[in-house]
Write an enzyme that holds these catalytic residues in place. Structure first.
Site, PDB file in Angstrom:
ATOM      1  N   SER A  17       1.540  38.098  -8.607  1.00  0.00           N
ATOM      2  CA  SER A  17       0.143  38.548  -8.535  1.00  0.00           C
ATOM      3  C   SER A  17      -0.709  37.572  -7.714  1.00  0.00           C
ATOM      4  O   SER A  17      -0.348  36.399  -7.539  1.00  0.00           O
ATOM      5  CB  SER A  17      -0.391  38.607  -9.977  1.00  0.00           C
ATOM      6  N   ARG A  39       6.866  36.187 -14.649  1.00  0.00           N
ATOM      7  CA  ARG A  39       7.569  36.858 -15.750  1.00  0.00           C
ATOM      8  C   ARG A  39       7.655  38.372 -15.561  1.00  0.00           C
ATOM      9  O   ARG A  39       8.580  38.997 -16.052  1.00  0.00           O
ATOM     10  CB  ARG A  39       6.863  36.535 -17.076  1.00  0.00           C
ATOM     11  N   ASP A  64       9.660  31.853 -17.011  1.00  0.00           N
ATOM     12  CA  ASP A  64       8.471  31.421 -17.745  1.00  0.00           C
ATOM     13  C   ASP A  64       8.287  29.941 -17.425  1.00  0.00           C
ATOM     14  O   ASP A  64       9.107  29.102 -17.829  1.00  0.00           O
ATOM     15  CB  ASP A  64       8.683  31.638 -19.253  1.00  0.00           C
ATOM     16  N   TYR A 156      -8.440  25.610 -19.441  1.00  0.00           N
ATOM     17  CA  TYR A 156      -8.140  25.743 -18.010  1.00  0.00           C
ATOM     18  C   TYR A 156      -8.639  24.506 -17.258  1.00  0.00           C
ATOM     19  O   TYR A 156      -7.920  23.908 -16.453  1.00  0.00           O
ATOM     20  CB  TYR A 156      -8.818  27.017 -17.498  1.00  0.00           C
ATOM     21  N   LYS A 160      -6.330  21.810 -15.302  1.00  0.00           N
ATOM     22  CA  LYS A 160      -6.468  21.597 -13.854  1.00  0.00           C
ATOM     23  C   LYS A 160      -6.785  20.125 -13.552  1.00  0.00           C
ATOM     24  O   LYS A 160      -6.297  19.570 -12.573  1.00  0.00           O
ATOM     25  CB  LYS A 160      -7.536  22.528 -13.269  1.00  0.00           C
ATOM     26  N   THR A 193      -8.840  37.713  -7.426  1.00  0.00           N
ATOM     27  CA  THR A 193      -7.465  38.072  -7.803  1.00  0.00           C
ATOM     28  C   THR A 193      -7.505  38.784  -9.160  1.00  0.00           C
ATOM     29  O   THR A 193      -8.546  38.796  -9.832  1.00  0.00           O
ATOM     30  CB  THR A 193      -6.579  36.815  -7.955  1.00  0.00           C
TER      31      THR A 193
END
Ligand SMILES: NC(=O)c1ccc[n+]([C@@H]2O[C@H](COP(=O)([O-])OP(=O)(O)OC[C@H]3O[C@@H](n4cnc5c(N)ncnc54)[C@H](OP(=O)(O)O)[C@@H]3O)[C@@H](O)[C@H]2O)c1
Length: 335
Positions: A17, A39, A64, A156, A160, A193
């Site tokens: 994706s 996955r 994974d 997140y 990061k 996205t």
């Protein structure tokens, strides 16, 4: 240093994706051989068909990235099929939106496992193959949020920040031993996205990227640039640079600026209902897509990135010129 992409063997995680998928398609056009990892098997198969149609060669490898044995297996099977790994692109990630008190310990752990450990495992697996080869490049797709935090995405943001730290540390070790292996970390701005549909949301609605938003092609182009011309860090999109500048120039007022002027809480919410599906613990579903649903608001280029970030020499020249102008102005002012 310049490394032509044709005939390179490239592993792309998060290939089903968004940015990873677009990167795989661009690599196929350039004649690379690509191991496609994520996955969602259906999405990997549709991608493999597209890659083949574009003249590339692909190996679909359901993986994974939060499982070390599976990441090691990805490296092993890639070498078995193609003989070596020239570049490893760490693109896989997921997201969970909500205030920290709304998140369960399991959700936080899983987000960190996928986003942070997934890329760390990728770096380690790549290194195990690249050290005996005495060559190779690692490209990590991190985020501008690796430098400056925003609310509602704490796991997140933490992951990061961690990627950037791990990558910098590894890069220093390699430099110290005089290794030719390179590590480049990209810091993209908001990108159109499917990530926002894939994210788990505690907001009661679907989340959205904070503008300015760029098309995935802008990041995929930057990944290819980092493969052919490795550089330690590259901000992708002027929006990310603004965030970095706020962090550097106004560290104390960054939070207030982002909350009051940037409206970073309000701007991350849509009024679209959340159907409750996400890819935090299980794979995304469907045939896979490059773009999300913010195309009308997304920029298809970033002049800042192509003109400056991809040419660090130009940034240095601009800073030097700016410094010289400043000194000249100061001297004139004193006369
Ligand atoms: N979109 C943005 O605004 C933005 C901004 C800055 C940085 N980035 C970064 O860009 C990269 C690509 O994200 P994207 O925006 O393209 O999102 P995306 O479309 O949701 O793609 C994420 C990819 O990661 C894979 N993935 C998730 N969990 C995984 C796991 N446990 N194991 C293996 N693969 C897994 C997904 O596939 P499966 O579900 O099939 O496993 C998917 O292929 C990420 O590192 C993201 O943090 C995105």
């Amino acid at each position: 240093m310049s490394r032509p992409i044709r005939d390179q063997v490239v592993v792309v995680t998060g290939a089903s994706s968004g940015v990873g998928r677009e990167t795989a398609l661009l690599l196929a056009e350039k004649g690379a051989r690509i191991a496609l990892a994520a996955r969602n098997e259906e999405a990997l198969h549709t991608l493999e068909t597209e890659v083949t149609r574009l003249g590339g060669t692909a190996l679909s490898q359901p993986t994974d990235v939060a499982e070390w044995e599976q990441v090691q297996g990805l490296a092993r099977d890639t070498v078995e099929r193609f003989g070596r790994i020239d570049t490893w692109v760490n693109c896989a990630a997921t997201a969970v939106y909500g205030e920290v008190h709304q998140l369960s310990a399991e959700e936080i752990t899983q987000a960190i496992r996928v986003i942070l450990l997934g890329q760390i495992y990728g770096m380690k697996a790549a290194l195990e193959q690249m050290r005996p080869q005495s060559q190779g490049g690692i490209v990590n797709v991190a985020s501008a949020l690796a430098v400056q935090a925003v609310p509602l995405q704490a796991p997140y943001v933490a992951a990061k920040h961690g990627i950037l730290g791990f990558a910098e540390s590894l890069r220093m070790e390699l430099e110290h031993e005089g290794s030719p292996i390179t590590v480049s970390t990209l810091l993209p701005s908001s990108i159109n996205t499917p990530l926002f549909e894939h994210a788990r949301s505690k907001l009661g609605v679907l989340p959205q990227p904070v503008p300015p938003i760029y098309q995935p092609r802008v990041v995929a182009d930057a990944v290819l640039r980092a493969i052919s011309h490795p550089q330690p860090r590259m901000v992708v999109g002027g929006g990310g640079k603004m965030l970095e500048l706020v962090h550097r120039l106004a560290p104390r007022s960054a939070a207030t600026l982002l909350l009051r002027v940037g409206k970073t809480v309000e701007k991350q919410r849509t009024d679209r209902p959340d159907d409750g599906s996400d890819n935090l613990f299980t794979a995304s579903t469907g045939p896979g897509a490059v773009e999300g649903s913010f195309g009308q608001r997304a920029k298809s280029t970033s002049l800042y990135t192509t003109a400056l970030e991809q040419h660090p020499g130009r940034i240095r020249a601009l800073l030097t010129a700016g410094g010289l102008l400043g000194i000249t102005a100061l001297r004139r002012g004193r006369r």
